[in-house]
Design a protein around this motif. Structure first.
Motif, PDB file in Angstrom:
ATOM      1  N   ARG A 102       0.843  -1.192   0.000  1.00  0.00           N
ATOM      2  CA  ARG A 102       0.000   0.000   0.000  1.00  0.00           C
ATOM      3  C   ARG A 102       0.880   1.245   0.000  1.00  0.00           C
ATOM      4  NH1 ARG A 102      -5.410   1.147   1.439  1.00  0.00           N
ATOM      5  NH2 ARG A 102      -5.755   3.246   2.244  1.00  0.00           N
ATOM      6  N   LYS A 103       0.528   2.186  -0.866  1.00  0.00           N
ATOM      7  CA  LYS A 103       1.289   3.417  -0.988  1.00  0.00           C
ATOM      8  C   LYS A 103       0.387   4.614  -0.725  1.00  0.00           C
ATOM      9  CE  LYS A 103       4.638   6.235  -2.194  1.00  0.00           C
ATOM     10  NZ  LYS A 103       5.861   6.396  -1.366  1.00  0.00           N
ATOM     11  N   VAL A 104       0.789   5.455   0.219  1.00  0.00           N
ATOM     12  CA  VAL A 104       0.096   6.709   0.493  1.00  0.00           C
ATOM     13  C   VAL A 104       0.788   7.793  -0.329  1.00  0.00           C
ATOM     14  CG1 VAL A 104      -0.577   8.375   2.248  1.00  0.00           C
ATOM     15  CG2 VAL A 104      -0.481   5.933   2.816  1.00  0.00           C
ATOM     16  N   TRP A 105       0.121   8.289  -1.369  1.00  0.00           N
ATOM     17  CA  TRP A 105       0.735   9.257  -2.268  1.00  0.00           C
ATOM     18  C   TRP A 105       0.748  10.670  -1.669  1.00  0.00           C
ATOM     19  CZ3 TRP A 105       3.250   6.748  -5.807  1.00  0.00           C
ATOM     20  CH2 TRP A 105       2.768   5.525  -6.271  1.00  0.00           C
ATOM     21  N   ASN A 106      -0.371  11.038  -1.033  1.00  0.00           N
ATOM     22  CA  ASN A 106      -0.485  12.346  -0.388  1.00  0.00           C
ATOM     23  C   ASN A 106      -1.636  12.263   0.604  1.00  0.00           C
ATOM     24  OD1 ASN A 106      -2.911  12.707  -1.982  1.00  0.00           O
ATOM     25  ND2 ASN A 106      -1.579  13.317  -3.682  1.00  0.00           N
ATOM     26  N   THR A 110      -4.517   7.165  -1.976  1.00  0.00           N
ATOM     27  CA  THR A 110      -3.716   5.984  -1.669  1.00  0.00           C
ATOM     28  C   THR A 110      -4.044   4.900  -2.695  1.00  0.00           C
ATOM     29  OG1 THR A 110      -5.369   5.041  -0.171  1.00  0.00           O
ATOM     30  CG2 THR A 110      -3.707   6.472   0.813  1.00  0.00           C
ATOM     31  N   THR A 111      -3.091   4.020  -2.927  1.00  0.00           N
ATOM     32  CA  THR A 111      -3.276   2.885  -3.832  1.00  0.00           C
ATOM     33  C   THR A 111      -2.796   1.620  -3.143  1.00  0.00           C
ATOM     34  OG1 THR A 111      -2.934   4.285  -5.780  1.00  0.00           O
ATOM     35  CG2 THR A 111      -2.687   1.913  -6.088  1.00  0.00           C
ATOM     36  N   SER A 112      -3.561   0.538  -3.339  1.00  0.00           N
ATOM     37  CA  SER A 112      -3.207  -0.741  -2.730  1.00  0.00           C
ATOM     38  C   SER A 112      -3.373  -1.861  -3.746  1.00  0.00           C
ATOM     39  CB  SER A 112      -4.109  -1.028  -1.528  1.00  0.00           C
ATOM     40  OG  SER A 112      -4.079   0.029  -0.600  1.00  0.00           O
ATOM     41  N   ILE A 113      -2.471  -2.820  -3.681  1.00  0.00           N
ATOM     42  CA  ILE A 113      -2.571  -4.011  -4.508  1.00  0.00           C
ATOM     43  C   ILE A 113      -2.251  -5.217  -3.636  1.00  0.00           C
ATOM     44  CG2 ILE A 113      -0.191  -3.730  -5.338  1.00  0.00           C
ATOM     45  CD1 ILE A 113      -1.179  -5.033  -7.984  1.00  0.00           C
ATOM     46  N   ILE A 114      -3.116  -6.219  -3.684  1.00  0.00           N
ATOM     47  CA  ILE A 114      -2.986  -7.377  -2.810  1.00  0.00           C
ATOM     48  C   ILE A 114      -3.151  -8.646  -3.629  1.00  0.00           C
ATOM     49  CG2 ILE A 114      -3.851  -8.557  -0.758  1.00  0.00           C
ATOM     50  CD1 ILE A 114      -5.083  -5.912   0.106  1.00  0.00           C
ATOM     51  N   ALA A 115      -2.217  -9.578  -3.515  1.00  0.00           N
ATOM     52  CA  ALA A 115      -2.336 -10.904  -4.111  1.00  0.00           C
ATOM     53  C   ALA A 115      -3.010 -11.831  -3.104  1.00  0.00           C
ATOM     54  CB  ALA A 115      -0.968 -11.446  -4.496  1.00  0.00           C
ATOM     55  N   ILE A 116      -3.914 -12.705  -3.602  1.00  0.00           N
ATOM     56  CA  ILE A 116      -4.672 -13.588  -2.712  1.00  0.00           C
ATOM     57  C   ILE A 116      -4.647 -15.020  -3.263  1.00  0.00           C
ATOM     58  CG2 ILE A 116      -6.841 -13.929  -1.470  1.00  0.00           C
ATOM     59  CD1 ILE A 116      -7.587 -11.070  -2.121  1.00  0.00           C
ATOM     60  N   PRO A 117      -3.588 -15.771  -3.005  1.00  0.00           N
ATOM     61  CA  PRO A 117      -3.621 -17.202  -3.338  1.00  0.00           C
ATOM     62  C   PRO A 117      -4.514 -17.934  -2.345  1.00  0.00           C
ATOM     63  CG  PRO A 117      -1.553 -16.637  -2.265  1.00  0.00           C
ATOM     64  CD  PRO A 117      -2.296 -15.354  -2.441  1.00  0.00           C
TER      65      PRO A 117
END
Length: 301
Positions: A102-106, A110-117
């Motif tokens: 997860r990245k907090v831009w300002n 914010t943007t988040s990417i999660i892999a779920i096996p």
């Protein structure tokens, strides 16, 4: 410094992980639960049917910097289908790992990417072809201190084919006592804080999933739409007992041969569905659920 980062990261997890989406000012770190749906007659009148679910969820955030976070978690359930009051019981299990960034831009985005096996099948069989791969991409926009927009997409390689769900949601603090959160069309929750020890409200959860049945060469496709009233009591400042009572509406449990698939499913819409199901023809059912939750308050971050 590290404690402050950890609290901030826990707050961010509340908008991401399926079973911890409940508030902007707390996150459910550990959950143990049991759901029971009462017996009722099958629609064709040939017998009775009921389900039991054992549930767990764990979230472990790891701060990497002030604005970057490693998101980890583990969740699972054991679904028991019971025909004719224990004459025929079949158990299906799902265990999903979550690993993301997860990245907090300002102070707005914010943007988040999660892999779920995920493993989804009958654990006694222990076969590798019972694994699935999915993930979530989510963007959030903080419009004000009381309202945040969310949008993104969920994908999973289900046994019935590619499953894609566009997500639009929000966190809306209507007052100090009332909070409305949603990730539509997957879930929504309206909660009211009555006292320091009691919360209550209404929740909705839509569930679509599939389980591999190794010994028959089939898979089970499950659909549930759970609407319930809930109450929560704080046994301690961090230990919560939660109870739910409601209805499972439009639920289906259908079996297919493993080579029968759809071209794609986008939310509720099936594309290229020429399958021939074995349908249990189940009716809607009342449901009861109880959970024990370890919850961390992030309001004083």
């Amino acid at each position: 410094m590290y404690k402050s980062q950890l609290i901030t990261c826990l707050l961010l997890l509340a908008a991401l992980f399926p079973n911890s989406l409940s508030s902007q000012n707390f996150v459910d770190v550990i959950q143990l639960g049991y759901r029971h749906e009462t017996p009722n007659r099958l629609q064709n009148g040939t017998g009775e049917f009921q389900t039991h679910n054992l549930l767990f969820d764990v979230n472990v955030p790891i701060p990497l910097s002030d604005k970057s976070y490693l998101l980890t978690g583990l969740s699972g359930n054991r679904l028991s289908l019971v025909l004719n009051r224990d004459d025929n019981t079949n158990d299906y299990s799902a265990v999903a790992m979550r690993l993301g960034w997860r990245k907090v831009w300002n102070n707005k985005f914010t943007t988040s990417i999660i892999a779920i096996p995920k493993y989804s099948g009958q654990l006694a069989e222990g076969t590798l072809n019972s694994f699935q791969m999915g993930g979530i991409l989510l963007t959030e926009y903080k419009k004000s201190d009381t309202f945040t927009w969310k949008w993104g997409v969920y994908y999973n390689a289900e046994f019935f084919g590619p499953f894609l769900v566009p997500i639009v949601g929000f966190n809306w603090q209507l007052s100090d006592q009332v909070l409305f959160t949603a990730d539509l069309p997957i879930r929504a929750r309206l909660s009211f804080t009555a006292t320091d020890d009691w919360k209550m409200g209404f929740m909705f959860r839509g569930i679509v999933g599939s389980y591999r049945i190794q010994d028959t060469g089939q898979y089970l496709e499950q659909v549930n739409n759970l609407g319930a009233l809930f109450m929560e009591y704080y046994l301690t400042p961090k230990l919560v007992l939660q109870g739910k009572a409601g209805l499972d509406i439009g639920r289906t449990f259908r079996f297919y041969e493993e080579n029968e698939k759809v071209d794609a499913r986008i939310s509720l819409v099936r594309i290229g569905d020429n399958r021939d199901p074995i349908d249990l023809n189940v009716k809607d059912s009342p449901m009861l659920e109880v959970r024990l939750i370890y919850r961390i308050d992030t309001s004083n971050r």
